[in-house]
Scaffold this motif. Structure first.
Motif, short mmCIF file in Angstrom:
data_model
loop_
_atom_site.label_atom_id
_atom_site.label_comp_id
_atom_site.label_asym_id
_atom_site.label_seq_id
_atom_site.Cartn_x
_atom_site.Cartn_y
_atom_site.Cartn_z
N LEU A 169 0.83 -1.22 0.00
CA LEU A 169 0.00 0.00 0.00
C LEU A 169 0.86 1.26 0.00
O LEU A 169 0.64 2.18 -0.80
CB LEU A 169 -0.91 0.01 1.22
CG LEU A 169 -2.13 -0.91 1.24
CD1 LEU A 169 -2.92 -0.67 2.54
CD2 LEU A 169 -3.04 -0.65 0.05
N VAL A 170 1.82 1.32 0.91
CA VAL A 170 2.59 2.57 1.06
C VAL A 170 3.55 2.77 -0.10
O VAL A 170 3.87 3.92 -0.46
CB VAL A 170 3.33 2.61 2.41
CG1 VAL A 170 2.33 2.59 3.57
CG2 VAL A 170 4.33 1.49 2.55
N THR A 171 4.01 1.69 -0.72
CA THR A 171 4.87 1.82 -1.90
C THR A 171 4.10 2.47 -3.05
O THR A 171 4.60 3.37 -3.72
CB THR A 171 5.42 0.46 -2.33
OG1 THR A 171 6.17 -0.11 -1.25
CG2 THR A 171 6.33 0.58 -3.53
N LYS A 172 2.88 2.01 -3.26
CA LYS A 172 2.04 2.60 -4.32
C LYS A 172 1.68 4.05 -3.99
O LYS A 172 1.63 4.90 -4.88
CB LYS A 172 0.78 1.76 -4.50
CG LYS A 172 1.04 0.38 -5.12
CD LYS A 172 -0.25 -0.44 -5.21
CE LYS A 172 0.03 -1.80 -5.83
NZ LYS A 172 -1.19 -2.66 -5.85
N ALA A 173 1.44 4.32 -2.71
CA ALA A 173 1.11 5.69 -2.31
C ALA A 173 2.28 6.63 -2.57
O ALA A 173 2.12 7.73 -3.11
CB ALA A 173 0.73 5.71 -0.82
N LYS A 174 3.48 6.19 -2.22
CA LYS A 174 4.67 7.01 -2.43
C LYS A 174 4.90 7.26 -3.93
O LYS A 174 5.27 8.37 -4.33
CB LYS A 174 5.89 6.33 -1.83
CG LYS A 174 7.15 7.18 -1.80
CD LYS A 174 6.99 8.34 -0.82
CE LYS A 174 8.28 9.11 -0.64
NZ LYS A 174 8.13 10.24 0.31
N ALA A 175 4.63 6.25 -4.74
CA ALA A 175 4.82 6.40 -6.19
C ALA A 175 3.88 7.43 -6.77
O ALA A 175 4.19 8.10 -7.75
CB ALA A 175 4.61 5.05 -6.87
N ALA A 176 2.71 7.59 -6.15
CA ALA A 176 1.73 8.56 -6.65
C ALA A 176 2.04 9.98 -6.21
O ALA A 176 1.52 10.95 -6.78
CB ALA A 176 0.32 8.17 -6.17
N SER A 177 2.91 10.12 -5.20
CA SER A 177 3.12 11.42 -4.56
C SER A 177 3.65 12.48 -5.52
O SER A 177 3.11 13.58 -5.62
CB SER A 177 4.07 11.26 -3.38
OG SER A 177 4.28 12.49 -2.73
N GLY A 178 4.71 12.16 -6.25
CA GLY A 178 5.29 13.14 -7.17
C GLY A 178 4.34 13.54 -8.27
O GLY A 178 4.26 14.72 -8.66
N LYS A 179 3.60 12.57 -8.80
CA LYS A 179 2.63 12.86 -9.87
C LYS A 179 1.51 13.76 -9.38
O LYS A 179 1.10 14.70 -10.06
CB LYS A 179 2.05 11.55 -10.41
CG LYS A 179 3.08 10.61 -11.02
CD LYS A 179 2.44 9.28 -11.40
CE LYS A 179 3.48 8.29 -11.90
NZ LYS A 179 2.86 6.95 -12.19
N LEU A 180 1.01 13.48 -8.17
CA LEU A 180 -0.09 14.27 -7.62
C LEU A 180 0.35 15.71 -7.36
O LEU A 180 -0.38 16.66 -7.64
CB LEU A 180 -0.60 13.64 -6.32
CG LEU A 180 -1.74 14.39 -5.62
CD1 LEU A 180 -2.96 14.48 -6.51
CD2 LEU A 180 -2.11 13.69 -4.31
#
Length: 416
Positions: free
Chosen positions: A8-19
């Protein structure tokens, strides 16, 4: 469990820069779609909530918590309306309060940016899922949401609807991440994901805060208990005092900014307290009072030491008659939770002293504690009311979900 949380947190971190790089227009479009989706799937949400309510039970002792847990058509509409209000708010990102030029010619400034990935751990109220997701999205933050087990069906449904609508509108997958497992073991594991989560915001009771303190390796901004007091001074207007106190206790007792203890000056208690108690009783408030209170209000129950400093979250009020403002201030300092405190007085000097000496996120003069709220303060929606001192205190809106980074514009400068 560690593998589940890590995914979960790996996917969340990956979305951070894009968001963080999304335009205001895309974020607002996504928020509008999220609001529309909640209303379109009202029946689905009510059905999920019914499962939670059935499992929670209807014991009288659980009445206040059940009220926080319950969804209705009106509350779903209010969740949607709250998201639409966030659309109207200015985007907090990119703001630069100041830029200055150094003697060597380089320009230095600070620009407002997202915090990154925010883990929000909360109990009972399903609307927190919608509020948190919307506020984090608008401020460019990925959210990892972990609601209480008592609302697992409601929260799972809300988060799924919001995430699907946001992704269809251009928000990266993982930006709204929900922990859909109710296992208690999830929280300690989540609290140690400091490589992926930048901030934890807990909203809940004493046991949750104890868990946070024991396990968190991530910075925390607490949204702790609301043991809120109102002190009715000798110079208080009786009609104003009655109106404010009934509102602060009875308008919605299950909230963190409801009054839990009433302190009243001894010189006004004999005339005001019986009438005020009658109004509170008419609103179904049970009074637990000191010996003097019980003399003046025969129907009051004797208060125990544990009643002072307790967050009832129910139609129960602790009352104490005090000698003067000094005793009131001492009581608040001893029993308050640094959340919201109020004084009712027509004495300017005492009101200013109260504002200066009381240690709380919000201190009010001649106003209900229920007004400590981001929307009521003109900040727009809030993620909660912080009782921490670091980073943010009081209602946390969009700006409080950001931080600053320095930027420098140079023309070849080096350090001598």
């Amino acid at each position: 469990m560690p593998e589940y949380v890590a995914d979960l947190v790996t996917k969340a971190k990956a979305a951070s820069g894009k968001l963080a790089g999304l335009s205001t227009a895309v974020k607002d479009k996504a928020l509008s779609a999220m609001a529309d989706a909640l209303e379109a799937k009202t029946e689905e949400l009510l059905s999920a909530n019914e499962k939670d309510l059935d499992a929670f039970g209807d014991e009288p002792a659980k009445k206040a918590m059940a009220d926080r847990l319950r969804l209705t058509e009106q509350r779903i509409a209010e969740m949607a309306a709250g998201i639409r209000e966030i659309v109207k708010l200015p985007d907090p990102l990119g703001g630069m309060p100041a830029m200055w030029t150094r003697p060597n010619g380089m320009q230095v400034g600070r620009v407002r940016v997202p915090i990154g990935v925010i883990g929000i751990i909360y109990e009972s109220r399903p609307n927190v899922t919608a509020d948190s997701a919307a506020l984090c999205l608008k401020s460019g933050n990925v959210c990892v949401l972990r609601g209480g087990s008592e609302a697992i069906h409601s929260n799972t449904a809300i988060a799924g609807i919001l995430a699907e609508a946001a992704e269809k509108a251009g928000v990266p997958a993982g930006a709204i991440t929900f922990v859909d497992r109710a296992d208690r073991e999830v929280v300690p594991v989540l609290l140690k994901q400091d490589r992926y989560i930048d901030l934890i915001i807990p909203r809940g009771g004493e046991s949750l805060m104890k868990t946070i303190a024991e396990h968190a390796t991530i910075p925390v901004v607490k949204h702790d208990a609301g043991v809120c007091h109102i002190y009715v001074d000798a110079s208080a207007d009786p009609a104003m005092a009655e109106s404010i106190c009934v509102n602060a206790k009875a308008q919605r007792p299950s909230t963190c900014n409801a009054m839990e203890t009433l302190l009243i000056h001894q010189s006004i208690a004999r005339t005001l307290l019986p009438k005020l108690a009658a109004s509170l009783s008419a609103a179904h408030v049970e009074i637990r009072g000191c010996p003097k209170t019980c003399q003046l209000v025969p129907e009051a129950k004797p208060a125990t030491e544990q009643d002072y400093g307790k967050e009832f979250l129910d139609l129960i009020l602790a009352v104490k008659v005090v000698k003067n403002i000094d005793e009131a201030l001492e009581h608040i300092a001893q029993y308050g939770s640094r959340h919201t405190e109020a004084i009712i007085t027509s004495d300017y000097a005492r009101s200013m002293r109260f504002l200066k000496e009381v240690d709380a996120g919000a201190v009010l003069v001649n106003a209900s504690t229920r007004l400590n709220d981001g929307y009521q303060f003109g900040l727009g929606a809030e993620i909660g009311i912080s009782t921490s001192r670091i980073h943010a205190r009081g209602p946390m809106g969009l700006e409080e979900l950001t931080c600053f980074k320095f930027i420098v514009l140079g023309s070849g400068q080096v350090r001598e």
